[in-house]
Scaffold this motif. Structure first.
Motif, mmCIF file in Angstrom:
data_model
loop_
_atom_site.group_PDB
_atom_site.id
_atom_site.type_symbol
_atom_site.label_atom_id
_atom_site.label_comp_id
_atom_site.label_asym_id
_atom_site.label_seq_id
_atom_site.Cartn_x
_atom_site.Cartn_y
_atom_site.Cartn_z
ATOM 1 N N UNK A 189 -8.170 24.349 31.245
ATOM 2 C CA UNK A 189 -6.759 23.944 31.421
ATOM 3 C C UNK A 189 -6.710 23.186 32.750
ATOM 4 N N UNK A 190 -6.286 22.091 33.044
ATOM 5 C CA UNK A 190 -6.118 21.304 34.305
ATOM 6 C C UNK A 190 -4.776 21.769 34.939
ATOM 7 N N UNK A 191 -4.586 21.200 36.100
ATOM 8 C CA UNK A 191 -3.447 21.263 36.928
ATOM 9 C C UNK A 191 -2.123 20.492 36.469
ATOM 10 N N UNK A 192 -2.685 19.397 35.714
ATOM 11 C CA UNK A 192 -1.746 18.488 35.132
ATOM 12 C C UNK A 192 -1.338 18.918 33.814
ATOM 13 N N UNK B 299 -3.351 19.131 31.134
ATOM 14 C CA UNK B 299 -4.445 18.522 30.265
ATOM 15 C C UNK B 299 -5.397 19.774 29.828
ATOM 16 N N UNK B 300 -5.897 19.678 28.632
ATOM 17 C CA UNK B 300 -6.860 20.542 28.048
ATOM 18 C C UNK B 300 -8.067 20.014 27.735
ATOM 19 N N UNK B 301 -9.156 20.818 28.099
ATOM 20 C CA UNK B 301 -10.384 20.418 27.701
ATOM 21 C C UNK B 301 -11.040 20.981 26.831
ATOM 22 N N UNK B 302 -11.388 20.507 25.404
ATOM 23 C CA UNK B 302 -11.922 21.281 24.402
ATOM 24 C C UNK B 302 -13.211 20.543 24.084
ATOM 25 N N UNK B 303 -14.222 21.177 23.484
ATOM 26 C CA UNK B 303 -15.319 21.008 23.076
ATOM 27 C C UNK B 303 -15.676 21.143 21.588
ATOM 28 N N UNK B 304 -16.227 19.779 20.939
ATOM 29 C CA UNK B 304 -16.545 19.986 19.527
ATOM 30 C C UNK B 304 -18.032 19.635 19.429
#
Length: 153
Positions: free
Chosen positions: A9-12, A14-19
């Motif tokens: 989870x970034x400061x802004x 935004x979420x990073x997911x991987x598939x």
């Protein structure tokens, strides 16, 4: 088929997911709910299309993505697709209600899976979305628990 996995989870916000597959595309226009991993019922298929026009992506690590079910969910989109259309207010309300139902179920230590969330959603309809997290509205969780017990019999 592996479901998406949370990466960061970034400061802004935004979420990073991987598939493992590009067909899942880029997540957008939804809400991320984070809970402890213990109440999430492990299921092989992580994508759940609910009849209330919402889709849940359940992750075994406690992260859940709730978004409006696409009109053409049967077609598998290849690559990254970004939907920039505004989410209609009724769909925003469904998404918000499901998020609050998740938090209410977790607070009462009920397992999270598509059936429990759908029953909680139905029990929550007479209430205001903002009130679902108040202790005095725990009746929706009790109704959900009773409905799940009836289904087990």
């Amino acid at each position: 088929m592996a479901g998406p996995e949370y990466q960061a989870v970034f400061l802004d916000g935004a979420v990073s997911l991987h598939t493992c597959y590009l067909k899942y595309g880029k997540l957008g226009q939804g809400v991320l709910a984070q809970v402890s991993t213990s109440p999430v019922k492990w299921q092989k298929i992580q994508f759940r299309y609910l009849p209330c026009r919402a889709t849940l992506i359940l992750s075994n690590n406690g992260f859940m993505w709730i978004y409006q079910t696409p009109e053409q969910k049967d077609k598998e989109a290849e690559g990254f697709v970004t939907n920039v259309e505004p989410v209609p207010l009724p769909d925003q309300e469904v998404i918000s209600c499901l998020r609050n139902c998740i938090m209410a179920l977790v607070a009462q230590k009920l397992m999270l899976y598509d059936t429990s969330m759908l029953h909680c959603y139905k029990a929550s309809l007479p209430h205001q979305i903002k009130d679902l997290l108040k202790p005095e509205v725990e009746e929706i969780v009790l109704q959900t628990q009773q409905r799940l017990l009836e289904l087990e019999r």
